[in-house]
Design an enzyme around this catalytic site. Structure first.
Site, PDB file in Angstrom:
ATOM      1  N   GLN B 238      36.567  49.498  35.043  1.00  0.00           N
ATOM      2  CA  GLN B 238      36.094  49.194  36.370  1.00  0.00           C
ATOM      3  C   GLN B 238      36.384  49.932  37.440  1.00  0.00           C
ATOM      4  O   GLN B 238      35.836  49.437  38.608  1.00  0.00           O
ATOM      5  CB  GLN B 238      36.580  47.645  36.422  1.00  0.00           C
ATOM      6  CG  GLN B 238      35.855  46.691  35.480  1.00  0.00           C
ATOM      7  CD  GLN B 238      36.258  45.238  35.659  1.00  0.00           C
ATOM      8  OE1 GLN B 238      36.729  44.536  34.822  1.00  0.00           O
ATOM      9  NE2 GLN B 238      35.990  44.461  36.921  1.00  0.00           N
ATOM     10  N   ARG B 385      37.082  37.188  37.272  1.00  0.00           N
ATOM     11  CA  ARG B 385      35.811  36.784  38.216  1.00  0.00           C
ATOM     12  C   ARG B 385      36.301  36.248  39.366  1.00  0.00           C
ATOM     13  O   ARG B 385      35.585  34.985  39.918  1.00  0.00           O
ATOM     14  CB  ARG B 385      34.936  36.040  37.423  1.00  0.00           C
ATOM     15  CG  ARG B 385      33.400  36.122  38.302  1.00  0.00           C
ATOM     16  CD  ARG B 385      32.406  35.844  37.513  1.00  0.00           C
ATOM     17  NE  ARG B 385      31.077  36.012  38.395  1.00  0.00           N
ATOM     18  CZ  ARG B 385      29.855  36.048  37.638  1.00  0.00           C
ATOM     19  NH1 ARG B 385      29.743  36.294  36.292  1.00  0.00           N
ATOM     20  NH2 ARG B 385      28.961  36.172  38.271  1.00  0.00           N
ATOM     21  N   CYS B 386      37.288  36.734  40.083  1.00  0.00           N
ATOM     22  CA  CYS B 386      37.771  36.209  41.357  1.00  0.00           C
ATOM     23  C   CYS B 386      38.296  37.387  41.948  1.00  0.00           C
ATOM     24  O   CYS B 386      39.076  38.302  41.448  1.00  0.00           O
ATOM     25  CB  CYS B 386      38.468  35.007  41.296  1.00  0.00           C
ATOM     26  SG  CYS B 386      40.215  35.290  40.434  1.00  0.00           S
ATOM     27  N   GLU B 761      32.015  36.472  42.910  1.00  0.00           N
ATOM     28  CA  GLU B 761      32.965  35.782  42.396  1.00  0.00           C
ATOM     29  C   GLU B 761      33.055  34.416  42.948  1.00  0.00           C
ATOM     30  O   GLU B 761      33.979  33.268  42.381  1.00  0.00           O
ATOM     31  CB  GLU B 761      34.376  36.311  42.545  1.00  0.00           C
ATOM     32  CG  GLU B 761      34.219  37.647  41.686  1.00  0.00           C
ATOM     33  CD  GLU B 761      35.392  38.872  42.043  1.00  0.00           C
ATOM     34  OE1 GLU B 761      35.891  38.721  43.160  1.00  0.00           O
ATOM     35  OE2 GLU B 761      35.602  39.646  41.349  1.00  0.00           O
TER      36      GLU B 761
END
Lengths: 163, 807
Positions: B238, B385-386, B761
C-alpha cells in the site's frame, strides 16, 4: 511423485498435460496453463475467488484435484466473452453498475453468475443473493453485484425474446 | 475537436467527465475479463517459491531446528533460519512503530504461527512438503493472552531482546511488557470535571481483535539481478515508495538500485501497509540464489500473522450536567499490540489519532491515556479501513453518548444535537489538540432524521416493546444512531511522518503533443478506482477529457515519491497534489495561449477546456491546441513541453463526517439479528465521482457489519489462535448483507484545493457504532447498558438470556 496424464477442454480448447494427481485444478489452470483469471483467496473453499464452470456446474477449483476434472469441460472467466470477442452481457453489466472494485473476486463472481443465470434465468433479488453466497466480496457490499446480475438477466431475457 | 461544429459550454464540461461525473471505471475492462495482474500472477523465469515453517506454540524457547529431512526433498533449494540472517543483521527488522520484529524467530517464539524458517523450493507443493518435515523442538513457556495481566508483577517477560531497554520509542516503559504510555489533553481538568458533574457515566468498552482480511492475501516476488546489481520487488504494498526506502535501509542496497512495484492489489484495508517477514525472506532468498523468489501467504497465515487490527480495551468516563450538556471526557486505553509493536501509525502517534475521541461534540476538557502492552499474540495494530485508531475512538465516544443518554433518560439523538460543535464554531479547536476544518453537523443529522423519519421509528419501537411485554412477539426492535467525525488525510509534514518520511504526496502530469496526457501519483489503488477518479481531477483542472488521460501508480522507477494509500489519504493528499500539478500546467498554458493569441496573459480567462480573451470568447486556444504549440513553437522565454509535478504537504487533516441510522430486529430466542434498514449520510466534501463514492460506502458498511456482528480473532489460554480461517472468521455473504441507503451533504474542505475530504473509510468508522448502538438499544429498556462486540447470534442470545428474555 508419479504423474498422470490429464486431458480436459478448457474454454473450448483441448488441453493435455502430465500432472501430479494432487495438483489442484486452480494451480493447473493458473500455473500450467496461464489462465490467471481464477484467483486463490482462502484455500478452504469459502471465498469462491477460484470459481470455474465444470461440466455445467460452478466449482471451486481450489477444492478440486486435477484428476477430478479429467475429461471435463471447463470454462473460466477467460472463456466467458462472446465468440466474436465482445464482452458477455454479465461482464458489461458489472462494468456498467460498478459491480467490482479491487477485481479480485470478480472472475469467480462473474463465472458463478454465468451459471446462475442458466440455472435460473429470471432470479429475484433474494435468489441472486443466495445464488452467489458461495462467493465473497470484501469491497462492494454486494449491492451493485446483485444489481449487475439482475440487469444482465433482464438483458439476456430481452435478447432471447427478440431472437 | 471539430471546429466546424462548435458545441455548447455544457457539452464541453460533460465531455471532460471531470469532477462530479459518475464516470465508469477504466479498471474494469481488465478485471471483468480476468486480465488483472496481481502479485501471484507474476511468474518470472526460474522463479522459486518460499514458504514458512511456523510456530505451533505461542510462547516457547526454540531448542533446535532440524532441517535435514526437509533438505533431502528433491526440489528444495535452501532453508533459512535466524542463524542465516544474523550475519546480515536481518534476523530482526524495524517496524513502522519504532519497535523491531523478528524476521525469523531468534531463540524464542512469541506467538502461534510466528515465522521460524523459510523454505525455498522449486514449486509451492515441494515447499509445503518440506515445511512439514522441518522438526522444531520447543521448551514451552507460560503465555500471556490477557492484556490486563501483561503488567502483573509476576508476568513472564516476553521480549527478552529488549528487556534492558526501558526507554522505548515513545518514552519510558514501566514494565518489561509495557510498550508506551501516550497521554493527550488535560488529565487534572478532566478529573475535576468528573468530580464536579451532575452526572457521570463510566464503561469499559472493548473493541475486539479483528483482521482486515482483503480477498487477496499478502505476497511478493523478489528478483535480484546480480549482473546489474538491481533488486526488483513486486508486492502487495500500500506504500511502495516507503517500502523502497525501508528495503534500502535494511539491505544496504542503494535506493536507486531498488525498484518496487505494486501491481494490481486485491484489496488492502490496512493489511498491506506494513513490512512482513515474508518480504525480507524472499528478498534474502533471491539475493542468495540469484533467481526470483515468490512468497504468497495463504489465508490462515494471513489471519494469524500479518496485521491484526483494534484489540483496544477502552474505559470511558463522561461528565455532564443534568440537562445533558457534556462537561468533560476522560478515557484510558489498554492497547494489546501482540508480540511486536507493528502498528502502522505516523511516528509521533503511537496510538494513532485516537485523540479524535471527542468526536463531533463540543467538549470543553478531555484526557486520553493509552498504555500499549505486549502479549503472546500476532503483531500489528493496523488501521483496518480507517484512519489510524479513528474507528476505535469513534466507537468509544458513540457508545458513551448512548450510555449517557440512557442515564439521563434522554433520546440519544437529542443529546447529540445538544452537544454538537456548531457550524459557526469551525475551524474548531478540540480539547485534544485538533483543528477541525469544517462541518455542519446539525444539518446532516436533521437531514438523516427526516430521511428515516426518526420520530416514527421511535414510535414503532415503543409499540413493539409493548407488544413484546404483552407476549405478542418475540422480537425486539433496535435503533442505532452514530454521528462520527473522522480525521484523515495524513498529513502535514510538520507532525506526520512514517520512519522519518514526511507524509506529503505527489502527482506528475505530462501532456503529450496531441493533447492527451499521463499522470503519475505516489499513491496506489487497491480497488478505490484511482485510475478513474484522479483522471477526473486532472480533466477538470486542465480541460483534457478524462478518457484521454492515462493514470499510473505503484512503480517507484516512474512514479513520483509518495507515502501511499491508507488512512483515506489519497484524495486529501495526492488528490490535492493532482489539482496543484494541474494548476501549474494551466499557468504555463496561459502563457502559451497569450503568445498564440498575441495578448497579455492577464487578458485571458480559463473556461472549461480553453483560454479565451476576456469579453471575446470566440478568440480562444483550447488546451489541445496549446499542448501542440508547446511542442512545436519556439516561444520566447518558455521552455518547450508541458508538464508539471507537485509535492503537496497538506496544511491540515480533513474531517469527513456522517449521520448513520440502523434499524434491526432481534429474535430473543435465537439471537438472530435482522438488519432491516441502514441509512448512511456522508459528508466527504466535494464529490469527485458519485458512483465510486457510493460503492466505497457500500463496501465500508459491509466491513462494519462484519466487525460489529461477527468478526473476532481470539486466543485460548495457551495462546492458540481461534478464528484463523474463513471457517471461523466472519466475512458476510450477499445473504447477510442488507441493502444500503446512501445520502450526502456537501461541506467542502476549506483548505483542500478542490474541497474533497476522503470517503473510503467513513462507513467503517460510522458503521460499527451504528450497528452496535442498535443492538444495545434493542435491550436498553430492559436494563442493558453495554454489551461487547461482536454481536453474533450466540452473544446476542446470551444477552437476552441474562436479561431473562429468552425462552
Amino acid at each position: 511423485m508419479s504423474k498422470m496424464n490429464v486431458k480436459m477442454t478448457v474454454n473450448g480448447k483441448e488441453i493435455e498435460s502430465l500432472s501430479e494427481p494432487r495438483t489442484l485444478l486452480i494451480h493447473f489452470l493458473r500455473e500450467d496453463h496461464k489462465l490467471k483469471g481464477p484467483h486463490i483467496g482462502c484455500d478452504t473453499g469459502h471465498c469462491g475467488a477460484c470459481t470455474v464452470d465444470l461440466d455445467g456446474k460452478s466449482v471451486k477449483s481450489c477444492m478440486t484435484f486435477v484428476g477430478q476434472a479429467n475429461g471435463a469441460n471447463v470454462t473460466t472467466i477467460e472463456g466467458i466473452a462472446n465468440p466474436d470477442g465482445t464482452l458477455h452481457v454479465l461482464q458489461e453489466a458489472f462494468k456498467e453498475h460498478h459491480g467490482l472494485q479491487c477485481g479480485f473476486c470478480t472472475p469467480g463472481m462473474i463465472t458463478r453468475a454465468y451459471r446462475l443465470l442458466q440455472e435460473n434465468p429470471s432470479p429475484t433479488e433474494k435468489e441472486i443473493r443466495y445464488g452467489i453466497s458461495g462467493n465473497l466480496c470484501r469491497c462492494t457490499g454486494y449491492q451493485n453485484i446483485v444489481k449487475a446480475i439482475s440487469m444482465a438477466a433482464q438483458t439476456l431475457n430481452t435478447q432471447e425474446a427478440a431472437e | 475537436m471539430n471546429e466546424q461544429t462548435p458545441i455548447s459550454r455544457e457539452e464541453r464540461i460533460k465531455n471532460l467527465k471531470g469532477i462530479g461525473s459518475a464516470r465508469k471505471r477504466v479498471e474494469d475492462a481488465r478485471f471483468t475479463q480476468g486480465a488483472g495482474n496481481y502479485v501471484d500472477d507474476i511468474n518470472l523465469p526460474g522463479m522459486l517459491f518460499g514458504d514458512f515453517v511456523r510456530s505451533s506454540h505461542s510462547h516457547a524457547r526454540i531448542i533446535s531446528i532440524d532441517k535435514e529431512a526437509a533438505l533431502a526433498v528433491p526440489g528444495v533449494i535452501a532453508i533459512l533460519t535466524a542463524e542465516d540472517l544474523k550475519p546480515l543483521n536481518l534476523h530482526y527488522m524495524p517496524t513502522l512503530a519504532g519497535d523491531v520484529q523478528a524476521v525469523l524467530a531468534d531463540e524464542k517464539v512469541l506467538f502461534q504461527n510466528q515465522e521460524i524458517a523459510f523454505v525455498i523450493a522449486e514449486d509451492r507443493y515441494i515447499a509445503a512438503d518440506a515445511v512439514e518435515l522441518v522438526e522444531v523442538e520447543y521448551e514451552e513457556l507460560p503465555p500471556i493472552t490477557d492484556a490486563f495481566k501483561a503488567m502483573d508483577d509476576d508476568a513472564p517477560v516476553l521480549r527478552e531482546d529488549i528487556q534492558d531497554k526501558m526507554e522505548g520509542a515513545h518514552g519510558p516503559r514501566k514494565h518489561k511488557n509495557h510498550i508506551f504510555l501516550w497521554e493527550q489533553g488535560d488529565k487534572e481538568g478532566s478529573e475535576k470535571a468528573l468530580a464536579d458533574a451532575d452526572v457521570v457515566v463510566e464503561e469499559l468498552i472493548t473493541y475486539q481483535r479483528v483482521h482486515p482480511c482483503p480477498l487477496e492475501t499478502c505476497g511478493c516476488v523478489a528478483s535480484m539481478d546480480k549482473i546489474n546489481g538491481k533488486l526488483t520487488l513486486y508486492g502487495t504494498f500500500q506504500a511502495p515508495h516507503a517500502v523502497r526506502t525501508v528495503a534500502s535501509l535494511i539491505t544496504n542496497i542503494a535506493e536507486h538500485n531498488i525498484r518496487v512495484v505494486s501491481p494490481d492489489i486485491g484489496g488492502g484495508f490496512g493489511n498491506k501497509v506494513g513490512v512482513y517477514p515474508g518480504y525480507i525472506c524472499a528478498t534474502v532468498a533471491s539475493i542468495v540464489t540469484g533467481v526470483p523468489v515468490k512468497w504468497v501467504e495463504d489465508r490462515i497465515e494471513n489471519l494469524t500473522s500479518t496485521a491484526f487490527a483494534r484489540d483496544y480495551h477502552m474505559t470511558g468516563k463522561i461528565a455532564a450536567t443534568k440537562e445533558g450538556k457534556i462537561t468533560g471526557l476522560w478515557c484510558h486505553v489498554l492497547a494489546d499490540h501482540g508480540a511486536f509493536d507493528a502498528c502502522a501509525d505516523p511516528t509521533k502517534f503511537p496510538a494513532g489519532f485516537f485523540n479524535i475521541v471527542t468526536g463531533s461534540y463540543d467538549i470543553p476538557v478531555a484526557y486520553v491515556g493509552v498504555d500499549g502492552v505486549y502479549t503472546n499474540k500476532a503483531p500489528g495494530g493496523v488501521a483496518y479501513r480507517c484512519s489510524f485508531r479513528v474507528t476505535e475512538a469513534a466507537y468509544l465516544i458513540e457508545r458513551m453518548i448512548e450510555i449517557l443518554a440512557q442515564k439521563l433518560n434522554m433520546d440519544p439523538v437529542e443529546l447529540r444535537l445538544k452537544n454538537f460543535i456548531k457550524k459557526e464554531q469551525f475551524p474548531y479547536q478540540s480539547a485534544l489538540g485538533w483543528e477541525y476544518d469544517s462541518g455542519d453537523y446539525h444539518t446532516a443529522m436533521e437531514k438523516g432524521m427526516a430521511a428515516v423519519d426518526y420520530p416514527a421509528l421511535r414510535a414503532e419501537q415503543a409499540e413493539k416493546r409493548a407488544a413484546f411485554d404483552r407476549g405478542e412477539t418475540r422480537t425486539l426492535m433496535g435503533i442505532g444512531t452514530a454521528f462520527f467525525t473522522e480525521i484523515v488525510g495524513a498529513g502535514p509534514v510538520k507532525n506526520c511522518d512514517i520512519l522519518g518520511l514526511g507524509m506529503f504526496d505527489s502527482c506528475e502530469i505530462r501532456i503529450h503533443p496531441t493533447g492527451s496526457a499521463i499522470a503519475r501519483l505516489g499513491t496506489i489503488s487497491q480497488g478505490q478506482g484511482h485510475a478513474t477518479t484522479f483522471a477526473q481531477i486532472v480533466a477538470t483542472e486542465i480541460g483534457i477529457p478524462a478518457e484521454d488521460i492515462t493514470l499510473e501508480e505503484g512503480d517507484t522507477d516512474t512514479a513520483p515519491y509518495g507515502l501511499g494509500t491508507y488512512g483515506s489519504r489519497s484524495t486529501p493528499v495526492a488528490g490535492a497534489a493532482t489539482a496543484m500539478a494541474g494548476r501549474k500546467i494551466r499557468a504555463k498554458a496561459q502563457m502559451i495561449a497569450a503568445y498564440l493569441l498575441e495578448v497579455h496573459e492577464g487578458d485571458l480567462e480559463w473556461d472549461v477546456d480553453r483560454f479565451q480573451i476576456k469579453g471575446n470568447p470566440e478568440a480562444h486556444k483550447t488546451m489541445k491546441e496549446i499542448a501542440f504549440a508547446s511542442y512545436n513553437q519556439a516561444i520566447p522565454g518558455l521552455e518547450p513541453g508541458l508538464e508539471a509535478v507537485s509535492y503537496y504537504d497538506p496544511p491540515n487533516m480533513t474531517y469527513p463526517y456522517g449521520a448513520y441510522f440502523c434499524v434491526l430486529d432481534i429474535d430473543v430466542d435465537t439471537g438472530v439479528v435482522d438488519v432491516r434498514r441502514f441509512y448512511a449520510l456522508d459528508d466527504c466534501g466535494t464529490r469527485i465521482n458519485p458512483m465510486i463514492i457510493e460503492g466505497q460506502v457500500h463496501g465500508g458498511l459491509t466491513e462494519a457489519l462484519a466487525i460489529a456482528m461477527g468478526q473476532e480473532i481470539t486466543y485460548d489460554e495457551m495462546g492458540n489462535v481461534k478464528g484463523g480461517s474463513l471457517m471461523d472468521f466472519y466475512l458476510p455473504t450477499a445473504v447477510e448483507t442488507p441493502v444500503w441507503e446512501t445520502d450526502e451533504t456537501v461541506v467542502p474542505s476549506p483548505h483542500h484545493p478542490i474541497g474533497a475530504k476522503g470517503v473510503g473509510e467513513s462507513p467503517n468508522v460510522g458503521g460499527v457504532p451504528a450497528f452496535s448502538n442498535a443492538v444495545n438499544d434493542a435491550f436498553a429498556h430492559k436494563g442493558l447498558t453495554h454489551t461487547q462486540m461482536p454481536h453474533d447470534h450466540w452473544r446476542v442470545w446470551k444477552t437476552a438470556e441474562k436479561l431473562g428474555l429468552s425462552g
